[in-house]
Design an enzyme around this catalytic site. Structure first.
Site, mmCIF file in Angstrom:
data_model
loop_
_atom_site.group_PDB
_atom_site.id
_atom_site.type_symbol
_atom_site.label_atom_id
_atom_site.label_comp_id
_atom_site.label_asym_id
_atom_site.label_seq_id
_atom_site.Cartn_x
_atom_site.Cartn_y
_atom_site.Cartn_z
ATOM 1 N N HIS A 340 0.666 -1.179 0.229
ATOM 2 C CA HIS A 340 0.133 -0.216 0.088
ATOM 3 C C HIS A 340 0.734 1.124 -0.118
ATOM 4 O O HIS A 340 0.698 2.307 -0.738
ATOM 5 C CB HIS A 340 -0.556 0.147 1.220
ATOM 6 C CG HIS A 340 -1.723 1.234 1.109
ATOM 7 N ND1 HIS A 340 -3.211 1.101 0.840
ATOM 8 C CD2 HIS A 340 -1.558 2.458 1.921
ATOM 9 C CE1 HIS A 340 -3.591 2.252 1.090
ATOM 10 N NE2 HIS A 340 -2.803 3.089 1.600
ATOM 11 N N GLU A 341 1.712 1.405 1.039
ATOM 12 C CA GLU A 341 2.604 2.441 1.137
ATOM 13 C C GLU A 341 3.585 2.838 -0.204
ATOM 14 O O GLU A 341 3.670 3.563 -0.771
ATOM 15 C CB GLU A 341 3.349 2.499 2.363
ATOM 16 C CG GLU A 341 2.702 2.445 3.751
ATOM 17 C CD GLU A 341 1.472 3.406 3.783
ATOM 18 O OE1 GLU A 341 1.588 4.244 3.312
ATOM 19 O OE2 GLU A 341 0.485 2.815 4.584
ATOM 20 N N HIS A 344 1.670 4.214 -2.960
ATOM 21 C CA HIS A 344 1.601 5.875 -2.792
ATOM 22 C C HIS A 344 2.705 6.508 -3.659
ATOM 23 O O HIS A 344 2.556 7.636 -3.894
ATOM 24 C CB HIS A 344 1.724 6.231 -1.398
ATOM 25 C CG HIS A 344 0.195 6.199 -0.673
ATOM 26 N ND1 HIS A 344 -0.762 7.010 -0.961
ATOM 27 C CD2 HIS A 344 -0.199 5.564 0.449
ATOM 28 C CE1 HIS A 344 -1.949 6.924 -0.401
ATOM 29 N NE2 HIS A 344 -1.430 6.074 0.643
ATOM 30 N N ASP A 422 -8.532 15.315 9.857
ATOM 31 C CA ASP A 422 -8.535 14.122 10.520
ATOM 32 C C ASP A 422 -10.029 13.410 10.811
ATOM 33 O O ASP A 422 -9.832 12.147 10.877
ATOM 34 C CB ASP A 422 -7.702 14.582 11.889
ATOM 35 C CG ASP A 422 -6.347 14.691 11.536
ATOM 36 O OD1 ASP A 422 -5.973 14.486 10.515
ATOM 37 O OD2 ASP A 422 -5.593 15.243 12.781
#
Length: 649
Positions: A340-341, A344, A422
């Protein structure tokens, strides 16, 4: 706070365009020189992005915008403070008289021009969410300003950890978390994802600690600091323009282990061996990602495993993903987080949401991309199981938001004016965004969608993107301006309406369907030992636990735990699912592991739901939540504390 949204699509769209301002700087060429792609096919969407107002920033980039940040900071672990200067390079209109920066909880000592001449500045009135605007008067033609400042204990981006809060227990640790609007609490800059900036840094730290940042490491071993034998200085440079929330720092007793020609792992020396063993597939993941959507443009891809108080699973800081140690299961079962990261690096870092209302452009694309990486490296069965689990989480989130929270937050593009971004953090931008792309895949086929996505990342590389601009690009390059096709695919409903359109493609998994049969057998009287669960993977165990009925007896729970050792699991996803089940059934033998889990890590994904579940149990649950939180709160990051404070009252 609940956002009030218009109920009709045309009113929503009208409201969006009211918020677009005609920027005077476009006429002067300022924005065009700073932002417009050389690709003529990208010009129209980027012109639309240039007109977007970010309601979570005080900046006026049409007058003066930050293009580069040069930091010279010293870390004081006793005072828990970064102190030094931020030298900002500006792009201004010819007659610009001031520049406005975002700050929150910063002690601004002075501001000068590049020659050291003092400049007049004021800190305006602000609010708890956005902080205070720092307005600096500019001499005619000024292109650089130097802000002398220090951070304060009220900042929310930095967490200073005592040695006792680290894995090694010997030396302190510092890390930052800038997303969404927290960078302004450690760097005075224009804290909007639309205002991309390059940066360089010199960071001075105690000599027995190492500094790392989301940038090229120019001095990996550090360098001497004249007159300060107990300090080392580390230098960094990020040559590509990034959103300010991606400027990141960590300082600690760190070691490094290479995992491939372009990949490696940083971690506290006490956990480096375990972290390195977990992430041996990083190079294969990177090659799979490049095969799908084009070259990786950031040089190296390294991962830093942080102490357990890190509030997220991972943070995609360029060149250096920050990751939670809760993914160190010992068997690579949770490495989808790294996929996932890594994704990015294209969706989020290369092409970035221009405002936090466009957050799904980061996360929805990344969840879809993550699934494709996992499929390439680990096979379709594993990827399908993860998609089903994500879909399952989304259904629960949609239900909670609709019935008990804020139904407007079930939109991919909500109205966040006056709302802390947030608070929008949920499965919606992640999983609904991914479901949108899977719907497009089902209609166009993977070959066409992949070609579109690869082109999208090329057209808008190192640029920021809004939902409206994305829609213009989608119409041009994939829908081919076919209005009837756009209507049939319900594109407007996907992007702007609440809930889920009826043309969603629900993911399925044969492996998880088989798990359902075992759950049914257990409910009907089979013992745990009789279940056919040999070689179950993490997603299968998660699915089993989340599909157990509310009618389980203590004896059945004890049978499950004795047979499968759920309370002792080193897999945080399995343990979390088991603890949720135990709270729901008031299964007291699991309360000691629950206490340990909540006090030993601060990942918001686990902490927030567990406290919610405890608070939903009158009497013993509420009392336990308050008791555990009183003990655990000092060790949580401010982002986690902000969420749990609203739950445990």
């Amino acid at each position: 706070m609940i956002a009030q949204a218009a109920t009709k699509a045309e009113k929503r769209l009208s409201g969006l365009f009211v918020r677009l301002v005609v920027v005077a700087a476009v006429a002067t060429g300022l924005m065009l020189s700073a932002c417009t792609s050389k690709d003529p096919e990208a010009a129209a969407p980027l012109a639309l992005v240039d007109k977007t107002v970010d309601s979570h920033s005080y900046a006026r980039p049409q007058e003066a915008r930050v293009s580069h940040v040069d930091l010279d900071l010293t870390a004081d672990f006793q005072a828990k403070m970064l102190k030094g200067t931020a030298t900002l390079t500006l792009i201004t209109e010819a007659n610009a008289k001031q520049v406005i920066l975002d700050t929150r909880a910063l002690d601004i000592e002075s501001v000068t021009d590049a020659a050291g001449t003092p400049l007049k500045f004021t800190l305006g009135k602000g609010n708890a969410m956005m902080g205070k605007p720092l307005t600096i008067e500019l001499p005619q033609g000024a292109q650089k300003i130097v802000v002398h400042y220090q951070t304060t204990k009220d900042g929310t981006a930095l967490q200073w950890l005592s040695p006792e809060q680290t894995a090694g227990k010997k030396l302190p640790f510092l890390f930052s978390q800038g997303e969404e609007i927290h960078t302004r609490t450690w760097i005075p800059t224009q804290d909007s994802p639309a205002i991309r900036q390059t940066y360089a840094a010199r960071i001075v730290v105690p000599k027995d600690l190492m500094a790392v940042m989301s940038a090229d490491r120019l001095t990996p071993e550090g360098e001497r600091v004249a007159g300060h034998a107990n300090q080392r200085a580390y230098r960094f440079e990020m040559k590509e323009p990034i959103a300010p929330y991606l400027i990141a720092i960590a300082i600690g007793d760190l070691g490094f282990k290479s995992e491939g020609s372009r990949t490696g792992v940083y971690a506290e020396k006490a956990t480096l061996a375990a972290a390195s063993a977990e992430f041996t597939d990083m190079q294969a993941m990177l090659e799979a990602a490049e095969k799908l959507y084009g070259p990786y443009k950031w040089g190296r891809y390294d991962v830093l495993v942080l102490p357990p108080s890190f509030p997220f699973g991972g943070m995609e800081n360029p060149t250096l993903t920050f990751a939670t140690p809760t993914v160190l299961a010992g068997d690579k079962s949770l490495v989808s987080l790294i996929a996932h990261e890594m994704a990015h690096s294209w969706s989020g870092n290369l092409v970035t949401n221009a405002t936090w209302e466009d957050f799904w452009l980061n996360e929805g694309f990344t969840v879809y991309f993550e699934g494709r990486i996992m499929e390439e490296v680990y096979g379709k069965d594993r990827a399908d199981m993860l998609r089903v689990l994500g879909w399952q989480d989304l259904q629960g989130t949609m239900k909670d938001l609709t019935e008990n929270g804020n139904p407007d937050f079930t939109r991919l593009h909500p109205d966040l004016r006056g709302i802390n971004p947030d608070d929008y953090f949920s499965d919606v931008p992640y999983e609904k965004g991914a479901a949108f792309l899977r719907m497009l895949e089902a209609h166009f086929g993977r070959k066409k969608l992949d070609a579109y996505l690869k082109g999208y990342f090329q057209r808008f590389a190192f640029k920021s993107m809004t939902t409206e601009a994305f829609l213009v690009d989608l119409r041009t390059h994939l829908l081919k301006n076919d209005d009837d096709l756009e209507k049939s695919l319900k594109i407007n409903a996907w992007l702007y309406d609440k809930g889920m359109p009826d043309n969603v493609v629900v993911p399925t998994s044969a492996a998880l369907n088989e798990v359902s049969a075992q759950v049914l057998a257990f409910i009907e009287g089979a013992s745990a030992k009789e279940l056919k669960v040999d070689n179950y993977s993490s997603p299968q165990w998660q699915y089993m636990l989340t599909h157990m009925p509310e009618t389980l007896t203590d004896a059945q729970l004890a049978d499950l735990d004795a047979t499968f050792k759920f309370s002792q699991s080193h897999n945080s996803e399995i343990l979390f699912a088991w603890l949720q089940l135990a709270i729901k059934h008031r299964y007291q033998p699991a309360m000691a592991p629950l206490h340990d889990f909540l006090t030993e890590q601060g990942r918001r994904k686990y902490v927030v739901p567990l406290y919610k579940s405890l608070m939903a149990q009158p009497g013993w649950g509420v009392d336990m939540a308050k008791k555990i939180y009183a003990e655990a709160r000092p060790g949580y990051h401010d982002v986690t504390r902000g969420s749990v404070d609203d739950i445990v009252k």
